[in-house]
Design a protein around this motif. Structure first.
Motif, mmCIF file in Angstrom:
data_model
loop_
_atom_site.group_PDB
_atom_site.id
_atom_site.type_symbol
_atom_site.label_atom_id
_atom_site.label_comp_id
_atom_site.label_asym_id
_atom_site.label_seq_id
_atom_site.Cartn_x
_atom_site.Cartn_y
_atom_site.Cartn_z
ATOM 1 N N GLU A 1 41.525 40.068 39.073
ATOM 2 C CA GLU A 1 41.756 41.151 38.111
ATOM 3 C C GLU A 1 41.321 40.727 36.711
ATOM 4 O O GLU A 1 40.660 41.492 35.991
ATOM 5 N N GLY B 1 45.394 38.043 40.954
ATOM 6 C CA GLY B 1 45.507 38.088 39.500
ATOM 7 C C GLY B 1 44.288 37.489 38.817
ATOM 8 O O GLY B 1 43.824 38.000 37.793
ATOM 9 N N THR C 1 41.278 47.427 43.281
ATOM 10 C CA THR C 1 39.857 47.048 43.240
ATOM 11 C C THR C 1 39.687 45.563 43.510
ATOM 12 O O THR C 1 38.746 45.144 44.192
ATOM 13 N N ALA C 2 40.602 44.741 43.000
ATOM 14 C CA ALA C 2 40.550 43.298 43.270
ATOM 15 C C ALA C 2 40.674 43.031 44.760
ATOM 16 O O ALA C 2 39.979 42.168 45.314
ATOM 17 N N LYS D 1 38.233 42.364 35.148
ATOM 18 C CA LYS D 1 38.902 43.446 34.413
ATOM 19 C C LYS D 1 39.028 44.694 35.277
ATOM 20 O O LYS D 1 38.579 45.793 34.900
ATOM 21 N N VAL D 2 39.636 44.529 36.443
ATOM 22 C CA VAL D 2 39.792 45.622 37.397
ATOM 23 C C VAL D 2 41.261 45.743 37.797
ATOM 24 O O VAL D 2 42.079 44.887 37.469
ATOM 25 N N SER D 3 41.570 46.825 38.504
ATOM 26 C CA SER D 3 42.933 47.038 38.983
ATOM 27 C C SER D 3 43.220 46.159 40.190
ATOM 28 O O SER D 3 42.306 45.557 40.776
ATOM 29 N N ARG D 4 44.502 46.111 40.596
ATOM 30 C CA ARG D 4 44.886 45.327 41.761
ATOM 31 C C ARG D 4 44.169 45.841 43.024
ATOM 32 O O ARG D 4 43.689 45.058 43.824
#
Length: 342
Positions: free
Chosen positions: A29, A26, A38-39, A33-36
């Motif tokens: 993310e 979290g 991508t994280a 500012k990325v999706s889960r």
């Protein structure tokens, strides 16, 4: 791999190594500012590039990862802007009367310079000087206490080691001098600096103004700190530093002040709403009615106190008192006239 993504990976590695508590998915993310998904890929790439990650136990049931690797250290650079910010932060602390903390900030900057490679230092030093000269601090009226560096050091040691401190204290309201034995929980810095602590004669935590503390000594007596206490949560109960029962506050700012009010932080818990007529409503929960009044006076007639009633009443009383004091005759003239009366 895109250059921007490579920068993200190095940035994430620095954060995962510099964080004491580690980072969750979290956190990644939110930071990038990325999706889960991508994280997860960013985390896995950091581990592939810089070595294994370790998990840091926390109480929130989420997995926190931290990086321990010497491979990253040669990639960490310090920019001219970051060095200039340290200098600016030290100046701000000095202006606020926190000389000991300002000196500590300057020591950090000195140590960073000593750790940098000479060619890097030579490259950024001129830019640092230019930035420091180009930015300054506006004068802000307010108290400027001079805090004893030895007192701060003693209190910090007491907080860290869980030991009771004793000191002489002058009560702000009565001027009475007494000897106090206090369990220190933390320090609050605002317009004035306070020790947060508990005594045997008071069940709740109290605030002790550091400017009124003298002859402090660290005792050998230990105390059990309340594990549920959170200094940040305690500080957020109040508007400023005065601690009293929190109240729900609703302020409405007229359209002419809406832009300034929207950009202003009144309290960490605030919620801001823009109304149909262009006015702005600010809501938060806090204690410290007098401190709220002192601040609201600076907004003049552009603010309306909708809640609570006791805040509106206290503000009205304060303004009436000021109007009488600064009214028809100059206070100095009135004092002179009174002294001439038989």
């Amino acid at each position: 791999m895109r250059y921007e993504r490579l920068k993200d990976i190095v940035h994430l590695a620095i954060h995962m190594q510099g964080s004491r508590t580690g980072m969750t998915l979290g956190d990644i993310e939110a930071e990038f500012k990325v999706s889960r998904r991508t994280a997860e890929r960013l985390r896995d790439t950091v581990e592939w590039a810089f070595g294994p990650l370790e998990t840091v136990p926390q109480d929130d049931s989420m997995r926190h990862w931290r990086l321990r690797s010497d491979a990253l250290r040669r990639l960490v650079t310090i920019s001219a802007e970051e060095m200039a910010e340290l200098s600016g932060a030290a100046d701000a602390l000095e202006r606020a009367g926190l000389g000991a903390r300002a000196q500590m900030m300057r020591e950090i900057a000195c140590k960073l310079r000593a750790a940098m490679q000479q060619h890097t230092l030579d490259r950024i030093e001129a830019d640092v000087e230019a930035l420091v000269l180009a930015e300054g601090l506006a004068m802000r009226p307010g108290p400027r206490p001079r805090l004893d560096a030895d007192l701060l050091s003693l209190l910090r040691e007491a907080v860290v080691t869980g030991r009771v401190v004793e000191f002489h204290y002058i009560a702000q309201s009565t001027g009475r001098r007494s000897r106090q034995s206090v369990q220190p929980y933390g320090l609050l810095h605002g317009n004035r600096a306070f020790l947060v602590g508990r005594t045997d004669w008071a069940g709740e935590l109290r605030l002790w103004r550091l400017a009124n503390v003298s002859d402090a000594r660290l005792t050998d007596e230990r105390f059990e700190r309340d594990p549920a206490f959170n200094l940040r949560a305690y500080a957020r109960r109040s508007f400023g530093t005065f601690q009293e029962k929190p109240a729900k506050v609703v302020l409405r700012f007229l359209p002419r002040a809406a832009r300034d009010a929207t950009a202003f932080l009144f309290h960490p818990s605030q919620a801001v709403e823009t109304n149909g007529d262009g006015s702005v409503t600010v809501k938060f929960t806090a204690g410290g009615i007098d401190e709220m009044c002192w601040h609201l006076v600076t907004w003049g007639d552009s603010v309306i106190v909708e809640k609570p009633a006791r805040l509106r009443k206290r503000l009205a009383t304060m303004c009436q008192t000021l109007a009488l004091h600064h009214g028809a005759a100059n206070p100095v003239e009135r004092e002179s006239q009174d002294s001439q009366r038989p």
